[in-house]
Design an enzyme around this catalytic site. Structure first.
Site, PDB file in Angstrom:
ATOM      1  N   HIS A 118       3.304 -26.871  74.573  1.00 44.76           N
ATOM      2  CA  HIS A 118       4.133 -26.082  73.649  1.00 44.76           C
ATOM      3  C   HIS A 118       3.957 -24.595  73.851  1.00 44.76           C
ATOM      4  CE1 HIS A 118       5.722 -29.475  71.434  1.00 44.76           C
ATOM      5  NE2 HIS A 118       4.537 -30.040  71.668  1.00 44.76           N
ATOM      6  N   LYS A 121     -24.412  -7.151  87.382  1.00 49.14           N
ATOM      7  CA  LYS A 121     -25.647  -7.179  86.582  1.00 49.14           C
ATOM      8  C   LYS A 121     -26.478  -5.941  86.870  1.00 49.14           C
ATOM      9  CE  LYS A 121     -26.373 -12.181  86.741  1.00 49.14           C
ATOM     10  NZ  LYS A 121     -27.318 -13.206  87.098  1.00 49.14           N
TER      11      LYS A 121
HETATM   12  O1  F6P Z   1     -24.459 -14.440  86.461  1.00 47.35           O
HETATM   13  C1  F6P Z   1     -24.249 -15.729  86.905  1.00 47.35           C
HETATM   14  C2  F6P Z   1     -25.359 -16.650  86.562  1.00 47.35           C
HETATM   15  O2  F6P Z   1     -26.445 -16.411  87.393  1.00 47.35           O
HETATM   16  C3  F6P Z   1     -24.921 -18.098  86.635  1.00 47.35           C
HETATM   17  O3  F6P Z   1     -24.947 -18.588  87.908  1.00 47.35           O
HETATM   18  C4  F6P Z   1     -25.851 -18.743  85.681  1.00 47.35           C
HETATM   19  O4  F6P Z   1     -25.409 -19.994  85.275  1.00 47.35           O
HETATM   20  C5  F6P Z   1     -25.859 -17.715  84.562  1.00 47.35           C
HETATM   21  O5  F6P Z   1     -25.783 -16.480  85.222  1.00 47.35           O
HETATM   22  C6  F6P Z   1     -27.036 -17.769  83.648  1.00 47.35           C
HETATM   23  O6  F6P Z   1     -28.235 -17.553  84.328  1.00 47.35           O
HETATM   24  P1  F6P Z   1     -29.631 -17.921  83.683  1.00 47.35           P
HETATM   25  O7  F6P Z   1     -29.642 -19.386  83.424  1.00 47.35           O
HETATM   26  O8  F6P Z   1     -30.647 -17.508  84.680  1.00 47.35           O
HETATM   27  O9  F6P Z   1     -29.757 -17.158  82.394  1.00 47.35           O
END
Ligand code: F6P
Length: 540
Positions: A377, A505
């Protein structure tokens, strides 16, 4: 030209695809009465995979299997299960399939069984109110992100009807503290157990949320001494969890060799085991193991993950269909695409091959989707008549657990009808006849006809489950994981690393430092600098 695109089987498929580009499913079914049988596969009595509405013929599958053979797929499968270090950029094996194997004498199995026993005992203690003497735990809150969230979250949702009475599970993953606030709201700290789930135990989102959860626990009146019973950890870095304040007996281990997106079969699955009981978790593992056995032993011609993967390769590399939508019709499977898209896109969303060379072919599909009924939908319009061709996986359990027969029948009617409409469409002649039967006048028919015409030939795989059981769910998820592995072999990728997510990160940490000390050391470009300034000045 890469080694892959030079292969004879690849060249042959290229040629074949020119002929197949205008395949018409209606004609294919008319000219081959065995098409459905030739292109569909039953897995035990539990799952049924129908690939007959993909834009292939049996000879296409044969050619795709030739390609798989030329890519040495059998050898790669053997290496995966033998524990070879096929994650070559991290010098690790990929251990997730060993997590669902029945107990055996290997060292890996001993480690796995030890954690499984610990999980079983923990579940029993929680369910019998022994973990905290005579206190009932009613709320489990999993704090984790990515693979440390999606597996348990999706499976807990999917198996909700099997929940142990009096236990509910919530998930906190987002850095935006509204997630935390929403989940904590109304919870009783005395009956809540937090699971900090992080393979690395250093993920910013998870550690920040865990700290805030601990602060909440104290604010509510929790004593320091109670933290060891109300906060447990699942991690491959136990020393970091200990440092964080988790007690040793409350740490469950997983291992570096288990990728986050493949970790639902490990202690990361603990929320599932608590919610539905350890026996059901065990059945979930067994279902996945059955698919492993099928994958390891069946010839490629009858091997479901292999066929599924090779059809994906066909769509992506030979028909240029890169969009892969996932439409579960079971409401309880509504978040399946979130789970699969991490597995698929984090594994194969890459463009550098195992030799360090840039690929000259497309790799991972773009995975998205939604639950069937709602999607129908909203955006199915584009699927039916848009300019982009999208491959879809449609999934349903044929026997529902809720007992509302009318709902069950109507749902399956919609499921089947969408598959029919997307595959076979409706030509202008049929559209005109239907309008004439409805009493529409000739002029209107001529006007409306182009709008009411559907070209069809949208590629679809349908997957039927006998019912939504732990075992079937395990088999289903494993099928997707193994499909991803096969595609990685074809594309010569390492599916078990994820360097692509590391850059963000790294930068986030240095920007955070800048935000805190106001020095802007890490800023290398004007645009980043100006965005940071806006935050620092709290003014747009
Ligand atoms: O940023 C990606 C990642 O490394 C994933 O592959 C992973 O599942 C997630 O972050 C969480 O990582 P962690 O379990 O080390 O906190």
């Amino acid at each position: 030209m890469s080694t892959l695109t030079k292969l004879l089987s690849w060249q042959d498929l290229k040629k074949h695809s020119k002929k197949m580009r205008n395949i018409d499913l209606k004609q294919e079914f008319a000219s081959n009465p065995c098409r459905f049988e030739e292109l569909s596969f039953k897995f035990e009595e539990n799952l049924f995979f129908d690939f007959s509405k993909q834009l292939v013929r049996s000879d296409t599958i044969k050619k795709l299997i030739d390609l798989a053979k030329q890519r040495d797929l059998k050898n790669w499968i053997d290496r995966l299960y033998a524990g070879d270090k096929i994650n070559h950029t991290e010098n690790r094996s990929a251990m997730h399939t060993a997590l669902r194997e029945p107990a055996n004498d290997s060292n890996i199995s001993k480690k796995v069984q030890k954690q499984l026993h610990k999980m079983a005992k923990f579940c029993a203690d929680i369910h019998s109110n022994q973990w905290i003497s005579d206190k009932k735990i009613t709320n489990i809150i999993n704090i984790g992100i990515g693979g440390s969230e999606w597996g348990p979250k999706f499976v807990c949702e999917a198996l909700k009807p099997l929940s142990v009475e009096g236990i509910s599970v919530d998930f906190i993953s987002n850095l935006d503290a509204f997630n935390l606030q929403e989940v904590l709201n109304g919870k009783n700290f005395q009956t809540t157990l937090f699971i900090i789930s992080s393979k690395s135990f250093s993920t910013m989102e998870t550690i920040t949320n865990a700290r805030s959860a601990m602060a909440w626990f104290s604010d509510q009146g929790g004593l320091n001494k109670d933290i060891k019973k109300h906060f447990i950890a699942i991690t491959a870095c136990p020393s970091k969890a200990l440092k964080f304040g988790i007690s040793e007996d409350a740490i469950f281990e997983l291992w570096d060799e288990v990728g986050g997106r493949y970790s639902v079969w490990s202690a990361i699955g603990l929320p599932i085991a608590i919610q539905v009981g350890f026996n059901n978790f065990k059945k979930f593992l067994d279902g996945a193991h059955k698919m492993d056995s099928h994958f390891k032993n069946k010839p490629f011609e009858k091997n479901i993950p292999v066929i599924m993967a090779m059809i994906g390769v066909w769509n992506i590399n030979f028909l240029n269909i890169n969009n892969q939508a996932i439409f579960p019709y079971d409401y309880l499977l509504r978040n399946l695409n979130f789970l699969i898209r991490q597995c698929d896109m984090e594994s194969n969303g890459k463009s550098i091959d195992r030799e360090g060379l840039r690929t000259d072919y497309a790799t991972s599909p773009i995975i998205w989707g939604a639950v069937g009924s709602e999607a129908q939908h909203s955006f199915y319009q584009l699927l039916h008549q848009g300019t982009v061709k999208i491959a879809s996986d449609m999934i349903i359990s044929i026997k529902s657990l809720h007992g509302y027969k009318e709902h069950e029948q109507k749902l399956i009617a919609n499921f089947i009808s969408q598959i029919q409409a997307l595959s076979f469409g409706r030509d202008s002649k049929a559209a005109s006849i239907i309008m004439a039967q409805q009493g529409v006048n000739k002029k209107q028919i001529d006007f409306l006809c182009p709008y009411k015409t559907f070209s069809g030939n949208r590629p679809i795989s349908s997957i039927l489950l006998s019912k939504l059981s732990p075992e079937n769910l395990g088999s289903l998820i494993a099928t997707y994981e193994l499909k991803v592995f096969v595609q990685s072999v074809i594309w010569n990728l390492n599916p078990f690393d994820q360097w692509g997510v590391e850059l963000g990160k790294e930068i986030a940490n240095s920007i955070l430092e800048d935000l805190n000390d106001n020095q802007n050391k890490s800023l290398q470009d004007d645009s980043t600098h100006k965005l940071v300034k806006k935050y620092q000045n709290q003014k747009l």
